[in-house]
Design a protein around this motif. Structure first.
Motif, PDB file in Angstrom:
ATOM      1  N   MET A 144      40.732  -4.807  19.334  1.00  0.00           N
ATOM      2  CA  MET A 144      41.198  -3.427  19.411  1.00  0.00           C
ATOM      3  C   MET A 144      42.705  -3.447  19.171  1.00  0.00           C
ATOM      4  O   MET A 144      43.427  -4.160  19.866  1.00  0.00           O
ATOM      5  N   ALA A 145      43.192  -2.680  18.202  1.00  0.00           N
ATOM      6  CA  ALA A 145      44.599  -2.722  17.819  1.00  0.00           C
ATOM      7  C   ALA A 145      45.530  -2.247  18.935  1.00  0.00           C
ATOM      8  O   ALA A 145      46.539  -2.887  19.209  1.00  0.00           O
ATOM      9  N   ASN A 146      45.197  -1.119  19.570  1.00  0.00           N
ATOM     10  CA  ASN A 146      46.074  -0.548  20.595  1.00  0.00           C
ATOM     11  C   ASN A 146      45.309   0.524  21.380  1.00  0.00           C
ATOM     12  O   ASN A 146      44.136   0.767  21.119  1.00  0.00           O
ATOM     13  N   PHE A 147      46.006   1.160  22.306  1.00  0.00           N
ATOM     14  CA  PHE A 147      45.356   2.179  23.134  1.00  0.00           C
ATOM     15  C   PHE A 147      44.890   3.373  22.305  1.00  0.00           C
ATOM     16  O   PHE A 147      43.815   3.923  22.546  1.00  0.00           O
ATOM     17  N   GLY A 148      45.684   3.783  21.324  1.00  0.00           N
ATOM     18  CA  GLY A 148      45.289   4.912  20.474  1.00  0.00           C
ATOM     19  C   GLY A 148      43.981   4.638  19.741  1.00  0.00           C
ATOM     20  O   GLY A 148      43.103   5.500  19.663  1.00  0.00           O
ATOM     21  N   THR A 149      43.854   3.439  19.221  1.00  0.00           N
ATOM     22  CA  THR A 149      42.611   3.043  18.550  1.00  0.00           C
ATOM     23  C   THR A 149      41.459   3.035  19.544  1.00  0.00           C
ATOM     24  O   THR A 149      40.358   3.501  19.239  1.00  0.00           O
ATOM     25  N   ALA A 150      41.708   2.515  20.732  1.00  0.00           N
ATOM     26  CA  ALA A 150      40.674   2.480  21.772  1.00  0.00           C
ATOM     27  C   ALA A 150      40.256   3.895  22.171  1.00  0.00           C
ATOM     28  O   ALA A 150      39.069   4.156  22.396  1.00  0.00           O
ATOM     29  N   LEU A 151      41.219   4.804  22.253  1.00  0.00           N
ATOM     30  CA  LEU A 151      40.902   6.184  22.606  1.00  0.00           C
ATOM     31  C   LEU A 151      40.024   6.836  21.536  1.00  0.00           C
ATOM     32  O   LEU A 151      39.016   7.475  21.850  1.00  0.00           O
ATOM     33  N   PHE A 206      28.008   1.332  18.993  1.00  0.00           N
ATOM     34  CA  PHE A 206      29.212   0.508  19.123  1.00  0.00           C
ATOM     35  C   PHE A 206      29.597  -0.072  17.760  1.00  0.00           C
ATOM     36  O   PHE A 206      30.751   0.000  17.343  1.00  0.00           O
ATOM     37  N   GLY A 207      28.617  -0.621  17.054  1.00  0.00           N
ATOM     38  CA  GLY A 207      28.874  -1.192  15.732  1.00  0.00           C
ATOM     39  C   GLY A 207      29.300  -0.148  14.721  1.00  0.00           C
ATOM     40  O   GLY A 207      30.192  -0.381  13.904  1.00  0.00           O
ATOM     41  N   LEU A 208      28.692   1.017  14.776  1.00  0.00           N
ATOM     42  CA  LEU A 208      29.047   2.098  13.864  1.00  0.00           C
ATOM     43  C   LEU A 208      30.483   2.563  14.103  1.00  0.00           C
ATOM     44  O   LEU A 208      31.246   2.789  13.148  1.00  0.00           O
ATOM     45  N   ALA A 209      30.872   2.673  15.353  1.00  0.00           N
ATOM     46  CA  ALA A 209      32.257   3.057  15.666  1.00  0.00           C
ATOM     47  C   ALA A 209      33.242   2.012  15.147  1.00  0.00           C
ATOM     48  O   ALA A 209      34.283   2.351  14.587  1.00  0.00           O
ATOM     49  N   ALA A 210      32.907   0.732  15.309  1.00  0.00           N
ATOM     50  CA  ALA A 210      33.792  -0.329  14.808  1.00  0.00           C
ATOM     51  C   ALA A 210      33.897  -0.279  13.294  1.00  0.00           C
ATOM     52  O   ALA A 210      34.961  -0.543  12.730  1.00  0.00           O
ATOM     53  N   TRP A 211      32.820   0.065  12.640  1.00  0.00           N
ATOM     54  CA  TRP A 211      32.818   0.155  11.182  1.00  0.00           C
ATOM     55  C   TRP A 211      33.677   1.332  10.698  1.00  0.00           C
ATOM     56  O   TRP A 211      34.334   1.245   9.671  1.00  0.00           O
ATOM     57  N   LEU A 212      33.693   2.427  11.458  1.00  0.00           N
ATOM     58  CA  LEU A 212      34.396   3.646  11.040  1.00  0.00           C
ATOM     59  C   LEU A 212      35.884   3.672  11.408  1.00  0.00           C
ATOM     60  O   LEU A 212      36.643   4.396  10.781  1.00  0.00           O
ATOM     61  N   ILE A 213      36.294   2.918  12.411  1.00  0.00           N
ATOM     62  CA  ILE A 213      37.667   3.027  12.904  1.00  0.00           C
ATOM     63  C   ILE A 213      38.486   1.800  12.515  1.00  0.00           C
ATOM     64  O   ILE A 213      38.139   0.671  12.859  1.00  0.00           O
ATOM     65  N   THR A 214      39.584   2.058  11.834  1.00  0.00           N
ATOM     66  CA  THR A 214      40.510   0.986  11.479  1.00  0.00           C
ATOM     67  C   THR A 214      41.184   0.495  12.755  1.00  0.00           C
ATOM     68  O   THR A 214      41.642   1.292  13.567  1.00  0.00           O
ATOM     69  N   GLY A 215      41.229  -0.815  12.929  1.00  0.00           N
ATOM     70  CA  GLY A 215      41.835  -1.388  14.124  1.00  0.00           C
ATOM     71  C   GLY A 215      40.834  -1.750  15.204  1.00  0.00           C
ATOM     72  O   GLY A 215      41.196  -2.330  16.219  1.00  0.00           O
TER      73      GLY A 215
END
Length: 139
Positions: free
Chosen positions: A29-36, A86-95
């Motif tokens: 996870m890149a940072n808190f913004g990405t996690a949010l 979970f996997g779909l979110a990781a695929w869609l979000i940079t970071g």
């Protein structure tokens, strides 16, 4: 549950995602913004896709669990849906990356779900199913 309590879930879930990323599970996870954003997206995807996923997986679930009589099979299908989201979110979000592919998705989703449920219940916030029901019913 009030709107403030519902909105507090997302930063808490984001912190849980950062915790999951700190564990040796292959989740990055890149940072808190990405996690949010990831926490929000997982919730939205769950709200939008839970019905279609259950419909798609329903026949296999009905056969393997004998119509719900075998509880562990039902439990596994719920985990499968969680891993897909979970996997779909990781695929869609940079970071938000799953370094070990499906293995990281499985471990990350399981740990994320367990810690989130524990923390949200400990804080007295409603669980995901009740939140989805409130959103879908408009209350």
């Amino acid at each position: 549950m009030n709107t403030l309590g519902w909105l507090l879930q997302w930063p808490i879930r984001a912190l849980v995602l950062l915790l999951v990323a700190a564990l040796p599970l292959g989740v990055e996870m890149a940072n808190f913004g990405t996690a949010l954003w990831a926490a929000i997206l997982i919730g939205l995807l769950g709200t939008l896709l839970i019905g279609p996923l259950k419909l798609l997986l329903g026949p296999a679930w009905a056969i393997t669990s004998l119509g719900g009589l075998i509880a562990p099979v039902s439990f596994l299908f719920n985990w499968l849906i969680t891993v897909i989201l979970f996997g779909l979110a990781a695929w869609l979000i940079t970071g938000f990356r799953l370094n070990n592919g499906l293995f990281s998705a499985i471990l990350g989703a399981v740990v994320y779900s367990l810690i989130s449920a524990f923390v949200l219940r400990a804080l007295g916030l409603v669980d995901v199913e009740a939140t989805r029901a409130a959103l879908l019913s408009g209350t």
